[in-house]
Motif scaffolding. Structure first.
Motif, PDB file in Angstrom:
ATOM      1  N   SER A  75     -19.703  -1.278 -36.541  1.00 17.27           N
ATOM      2  CA  SER A  75     -19.508  -0.140 -35.654  1.00 17.27           C
ATOM      3  C   SER A  75     -18.963  -0.591 -34.299  1.00 17.27           C
ATOM      4  N   LEU A  76     -19.474  -1.693 -33.787  1.00 14.49           N
ATOM      5  CA  LEU A  76     -18.998  -2.220 -32.498  1.00 14.49           C
ATOM      6  C   LEU A  76     -17.553  -2.702 -32.571  1.00 14.49           C
ATOM      7  N   VAL A  77     -17.180  -3.307 -33.672  1.00 12.16           N
ATOM      8  CA  VAL A  77     -15.797  -3.770 -33.829  1.00 12.16           C
ATOM      9  C   VAL A  77     -14.839  -2.583 -33.727  1.00 12.16           C
ATOM     10  N   ALA A  78     -15.205  -1.469 -34.359  1.00  8.38           N
ATOM     11  CA  ALA A  78     -14.367  -0.269 -34.278  1.00  8.38           C
ATOM     12  C   ALA A  78     -14.310   0.247 -32.839  1.00  8.38           C
ATOM     13  N   ALA A  79     -15.462   0.258 -32.150  1.00  9.95           N
ATOM     14  CA  ALA A  79     -15.513   0.716 -30.760  1.00  9.95           C
ATOM     15  C   ALA A  79     -14.696  -0.203 -29.855  1.00  9.95           C
ATOM     16  N   GLU A  80     -14.833  -1.509 -30.053  1.00  6.34           N
ATOM     17  CA  GLU A  80     -14.065  -2.467 -29.258  1.00  6.34           C
ATOM     18  C   GLU A  80     -12.578  -2.298 -29.511  1.00  6.34           C
ATOM     19  N   GLY A  81     -12.214  -2.006 -30.754  1.00  2.80           N
ATOM     20  CA  GLY A  81     -10.810  -1.774 -31.090  1.00  2.80           C
ATOM     21  C   GLY A  81     -10.221  -0.611 -30.309  1.00  2.80           C
ATOM     22  N   ARG A  82     -11.015   0.449 -30.141  1.00  2.00           N
ATOM     23  CA  ARG A  82     -10.553   1.593 -29.344  1.00  2.00           C
ATOM     24  C   ARG A  82     -10.382   1.195 -27.878  1.00  2.00           C
ATOM     25  N   SER A 113     -16.475  -2.530 -17.868  1.00  3.78           N
ATOM     26  CA  SER A 113     -17.903  -2.506 -18.175  1.00  3.78           C
ATOM     27  C   SER A 113     -18.376  -1.084 -18.472  1.00  3.78           C
ATOM     28  N   SER A 114     -17.961  -0.134 -17.662  1.00  6.98           N
ATOM     29  CA  SER A 114     -18.353   1.264 -17.886  1.00  6.98           C
ATOM     30  C   SER A 114     -17.800   1.783 -19.205  1.00  6.98           C
ATOM     31  N   ALA A 115     -16.544   1.497 -19.474  1.00  4.20           N
ATOM     32  CA  ALA A 115     -15.930   1.961 -20.727  1.00  4.20           C
ATOM     33  C   ALA A 115     -16.601   1.302 -21.926  1.00  4.20           C
TER      34      ALA A 115
END
Length: 163
Positions: free
Chosen positions: A120-127, A27-29
């Motif tokens: 943008s979220l998809v890229a963040a979730e991918g990381r 959750s924090s990440a």
């Protein structure tokens, strides 16, 4: 110290096998990587969730139904919708079946903004999910969605009267 697993096996207690620890760390990440992605949406993460809920539905929900769906206090929802409407991302109209009830609809501008934020979220979730293969990431999403739906159904979600 050890505890019994649901199947009856005994498991050693350790931080890296504790569900509460894992949920907190993820959750924090997620909050860290997702915050930048939703800054373009009024209300941030809450505004994003409202747009997602509206984009995925067929029948426009009432404000109250939408508040329940995204687990927000109805007063908070009203202020959030005011802000989203001021940015022309949503619109509200009287329900044709009951003119006292207001339906909420996502606008074309709202869909376009949601698409940009979602990329943008998809890229963040991918990381965040980089250590998982595609199948494991899909399974994690599926299992988390089931747990979240059960929590909401069983009233483990935040109290809708709390701010």
């Amino acid at each position: 110290m050890s505890e019994k697993k649901p199947g009856g096996e005994v498991e050693d207690l350790a931080l890296d096998t504790d569900l509460g620890w894992a949920i907190r760390m993820v959750s924090s990440a997620f909050r860290r990587v997702a915050t930048d992605s939703v800054t373009d949406v009024p209300g941030g993460a809450r505004g994003y969730l409202v747009l997602v809920a509206l984009a995925g539905g067929n029948e426009p929900p009432s404000q109250l139904a939408l508040a329940k769906e995204v687990s927000l206090d109805r007063t908070v929802m009203t202020y959030l919708l005011d802000d989203l409407e001021a940015h022309e991302l949503v619109t509200r109209r009287p329900d044709p079946r009951d003119r006292r009830v207001r339906q909420v609809l996502i606008t074309d501008t709202g869909r376009a903004r949601l698409d940009r934020v979602r990329q943008s979220l998809v890229a963040a979730e991918g990381r965040l999910l980089a250590d998982l293969d595609h199948q494991d990431a899909r399974q994690l999403r599926t299992l988390l969605a089931r747990v979240a739906q059960a929590a909401q159904r069983d009233s483990l979600a935040p109290d809708e009267t709390a701010c």
